[in-house]
Design an enzyme around this catalytic site. Structure first.
Site, PDB file in Angstrom:
ATOM      1  N   CYS A  83      -0.900  32.678  12.311  1.00 17.16           N
ATOM      2  CA  CYS A  83      -0.495  33.536  13.691  1.00 17.16           C
ATOM      3  C   CYS A  83      -0.307  32.416  14.840  1.00 17.16           C
ATOM      4  O   CYS A  83      -1.148  31.863  15.783  1.00 17.16           O
ATOM      5  CB  CYS A  83      -1.595  34.542  14.327  1.00 17.16           C
ATOM      6  SG  CYS A  83      -1.434  35.672  13.534  1.00 17.16           S
ATOM      7  N   ARG A  89       3.748  18.919   7.501  1.00 17.46           N
ATOM      8  CA  ARG A  89       3.913  18.414   7.258  1.00 17.46           C
ATOM      9  C   ARG A  89       5.894  18.814   8.516  1.00 17.46           C
ATOM     10  O   ARG A  89       6.096  18.300  10.245  1.00 17.46           O
ATOM     11  CB  ARG A  89       5.095  17.504   6.585  1.00 17.46           C
ATOM     12  CG  ARG A  89       3.776  17.095   5.548  1.00 17.46           C
ATOM     13  CD  ARG A  89       3.770  16.326   5.081  1.00 17.46           C
ATOM     14  NE  ARG A  89       5.111  14.606   5.220  1.00 17.46           N
ATOM     15  CZ  ARG A  89       6.331  14.629   4.906  1.00 17.46           C
ATOM     16  NH1 ARG A  89       7.653  15.599   4.803  1.00 17.46           N
ATOM     17  NH2 ARG A  89       7.227  13.206   5.890  1.00 17.46           N
ATOM     18  N   TYR A 120       5.328  16.441  11.933  1.00 19.78           N
ATOM     19  CA  TYR A 120       7.191  15.770  12.945  1.00 19.78           C
ATOM     20  C   TYR A 120       7.653  16.019  12.102  1.00 19.78           C
ATOM     21  O   TYR A 120       8.723  15.076  12.330  1.00 19.78           O
ATOM     22  CB  TYR A 120       6.269  15.044  10.984  1.00 19.78           C
ATOM     23  CG  TYR A 120       5.278  13.881  10.364  1.00 19.78           C
ATOM     24  CD1 TYR A 120       3.842  13.639  11.136  1.00 19.78           C
ATOM     25  CD2 TYR A 120       4.695  14.121   9.034  1.00 19.78           C
ATOM     26  CE1 TYR A 120       2.847  13.095  11.191  1.00 19.78           C
ATOM     27  CE2 TYR A 120       3.750  13.861   9.032  1.00 19.78           C
ATOM     28  CZ  TYR A 120       2.630  13.546   9.650  1.00 19.78           C
ATOM     29  OH  TYR A 120       1.155  12.713   9.582  1.00 19.78           O
ATOM     30  N   GLU A 125       0.561  -1.429  -0.210  1.00 19.06           N
ATOM     31  CA  GLU A 125       0.127  -0.247  -0.270  1.00 19.06           C
ATOM     32  C   GLU A 125       1.030   1.212   0.201  1.00 19.06           C
ATOM     33  O   GLU A 125       1.251   2.233   0.783  1.00 19.06           O
ATOM     34  CB  GLU A 125      -1.500   0.125   1.178  1.00 19.06           C
ATOM     35  CG  GLU A 125      -1.645  -1.313   1.335  1.00 19.06           C
ATOM     36  CD  GLU A 125      -2.337  -1.224   2.938  1.00 19.06           C
ATOM     37  OE1 GLU A 125      -1.397  -0.728   3.390  1.00 19.06           O
ATOM     38  OE2 GLU A 125      -2.944  -1.875   2.716  1.00 19.06           O
ATOM     39  N   PRO A 126       1.626   1.379  -1.113  1.00 19.08           N
ATOM     40  CA  PRO A 126       2.637   2.524  -1.036  1.00 19.08           C
ATOM     41  C   PRO A 126       2.236   3.501  -1.647  1.00 19.08           C
ATOM     42  O   PRO A 126       0.335   4.237  -1.794  1.00 19.08           O
ATOM     43  CB  PRO A 126       2.870   2.609  -1.998  1.00 19.08           C
ATOM     44  CG  PRO A 126       2.589   1.731  -3.449  1.00 19.08           C
ATOM     45  CD  PRO A 126       1.339   0.910  -1.987  1.00 19.08           C
TER      46      PRO A 126
HETATM   47  C1  LIG Z   1      -0.786   5.908   5.920  1.00 17.43           C
HETATM   48  C2  LIG Z   1      -0.953   3.917   4.944  1.00 17.43           C
HETATM   49  C3  LIG Z   1      -0.659   3.798   4.150  1.00 17.43           C
HETATM   50  C4  LIG Z   1       0.804   4.385   3.715  1.00 17.43           C
HETATM   51  O1  LIG Z   1       2.160   4.758   3.568  1.00 17.43           O
HETATM   52  P1  LIG Z   1       2.953   5.934   3.141  1.00 17.43           P
HETATM   53  O2  LIG Z   1       4.051   6.631   3.869  1.00 17.43           O
HETATM   54  O3  LIG Z   1       2.791   7.101   2.682  1.00 17.43           O
HETATM   55  O4  LIG Z   1       3.875   4.464   2.054  1.00 17.43           O
HETATM   56  C5  LIG Z   1      -0.510   2.366   3.736  1.00 17.43           C
HETATM   57  N1  LIG Z   1      -0.674   1.606   4.559  1.00 17.43           N
HETATM   58  C6  LIG Z   1      -1.695   1.988   5.805  1.00 17.43           C
HETATM   59  C7  LIG Z   1      -2.894   1.227   5.810  1.00 17.43           C
HETATM   60  C8  LIG Z   1      -1.662   3.626   5.921  1.00 17.43           C
HETATM   61  O5  LIG Z   1      -2.548   3.565   6.736  1.00 17.43           O
END
Ligand SMILES: *Cc1c(COP(=O)(O)O)cnc(C)c1O
Length: 404
Positions: free
Chosen positions: A332, A302, A306, A263-264
């Site tokens: 602000c 970000r 982070y 899941e990229p």
């Molecule tokens: C956010 C998320 C991702 C993607 O993370 P990246 O760091 O953007 O690749 C994949 N799987 C799940 C379940 C997420 O919550």
């Protein structure tokens, strides 16, 4: 081809559409996806774009035309995916902490679901029994990822079903005869170390015998991309080789075939994005020279949220002498994008461009300080398309109910 956006293009786009402006180069997304296809076995690997990184409908459509699947973090993202033309079988909903009715909607839509709590799994079993295959999100107690805020697999993380509750998990599955089609572990974001994914593969290896109907093993996302100069990302080719070995071992041991899912998010869309801002004011100070830009954490949070690093470039004065600046916004609140940052000499009116702005940039934006969300432009084969208008004043009042 055309996958890098030039300074001339950025300057022209700023002139045409104004600033602040998000620009996404679709050809870069294509190139990143091709890199995945080359590194992994297409026959048994499926990629799901974690769309929470960037959900503009045109980006989703582009990702779909590549043949990529989609991973959603809310039922609305799943509905956006359907609107973008994804088939239900190519949509994955990896839920966390959601009300059960979202899972019911997901079942009605016919999409893939990863369930992340025993509570929802029990409700799922009561309602659907063996009739609908699901995946389980497991929490492996692995510490990984760029920093604590983007780590999701460790023992204090809210995500997933803790591995130590395996007995309870199996009891629920047995009680309702739930059809467990896959296992999912996502340990966090910005994981450079390939071994983290292999640790997850080892955990899967031990878990597989408990789930006889399993078809897919979902290793999540989190591939690191370079944000800093000279930084290197996850070695995708190496990961591809190691995953292939792991799958062969599984097949050999358990005499069945497994699909590997990923899941990229960032990997696909971080580098395609540029965020163009303009310098409003320069302020000299004993501690720093502030370059105050026409943006803030309402557009790119970000760095503040982070401590994320974004490369910043002065594209209006690329040969100017290098000096150090604090790049700050106009909100602000303290909204420092960068401190002690060497930049080509900055003058009021110069365009400062943030690189790697595709993922979690616009998406985490807000109207804080009643400022407008920026416009978004997609570049494809060198052609620019406006894909979201800049807010106008009425957008601030939309949904407000003004009492008389
Ligand atoms: C956010 C998320 C991702 C993607 O993370 P990246 O760091 O953007 O690749 C994949 N799987 C799940 C379940 C997420 O919550």
């Amino acid at each position: 081809m055309h996958s890098k956006t030039s300074n001339k293009q950025l300057t022209d786009l700023a002139a045409s559409f104004g600033t602040p402006l998000y620009v996404y180069n679709a050809n870069k997304i294509t190139a990143q996806y091709q890199q995945l296809l080359t590194a992994f076995e297409p026959a048994n690997t499926r990629f799901f774009f974690a769309c929470k990184a960037l959900t503009n409908i045109n980006i989703l459509k582009h990702v779909r035309t590549l043949g990529c699947n989609i991973d959603c973090s809310s039922i609305n993202e799943a509905l956006l995916a359907i609107r973008a033309g994804f088939e239900p079988k190519n949509i994955l909903y990896t839920s966390n902490g959601i009300a059960f009715d979202e899972i019911e909607t997901a079942v009605e839509l016919g999409i893939n679901i990863n369930i992340d709590s025993l509570s929802n799994l029990k409700k799922f079993g009561e309602k659907y029994g063996h009739s609908y295959p699901v995946g389980l999100r497991i929490r492996p107690n692995i510490m990984a990822g760029g920093n604590l805020k983007i780590s999701t697999g460790h023992e204090k993380s809210k995500f997933g079903i803790p591995l130590e509750q395996l007995d309870e998990l199996l009891a629920i599955i047995q009680q309702y005869n739930i059809y467990i089609a896959g296992l999912h572990i996502h340990t966090g974001s910005e994981i450079k170390d390939v071994d983290v994914f292999m640790k997850v593969a080892d955990i899967f290896f031990d878990l597989v015998p408990h789930f006889p109907e399993i078809k897919f093993l979902d290793l999540g996302g989190g591939f690191k991309v370079p944000y800093k100069e000279h930084e290197i990302g996850t070695d995708i080719a190496l990961l591809g080789t190691k995953v292939k070995e792991a799958v062969e071992k599984l097949t050999h041991t358990y005499h069945k075939n497994f699909q590997v899912w990923f899941e990229p998010g960032k990997f696909l869309v971080s580098e395609c994005g540029s965020f163009i801002t303009q310098v409003n004011v320069l302020k000299n100070n004993a501690a720093a020279t502030f370059a105050g830009i026409n943006s803030g954490f309402n557009h790119l949070i970000r760095p503040m949220f982070y401590e994320a690093y974004h490369r910043i470039r002065n594209i209006s004065n690329p040969d100017g002498p290098v000096k150090e600046y604090a790049v700050t916004g106009n909100i602000c609140e303290t909204d420092t994008f960068a401190w002690n940052r060497p930049l080509n000499e900055v003058r009021e009116g110069d365009l400062l461009v943030f690189d790697n702005a595709g993922a979690y940039g616009f998406e985490m934006g807000s109207n804080y300080n009643s400022r407008f969300l920026p416009a978004q432009v997609m570049l494809k084969d060198g052609e620019a398309f406006l894909i979201r208008k800049r807010d106008v004043f009425d957008d601030l009042l939309r949904n407000q109910i003004e009492l008389v």
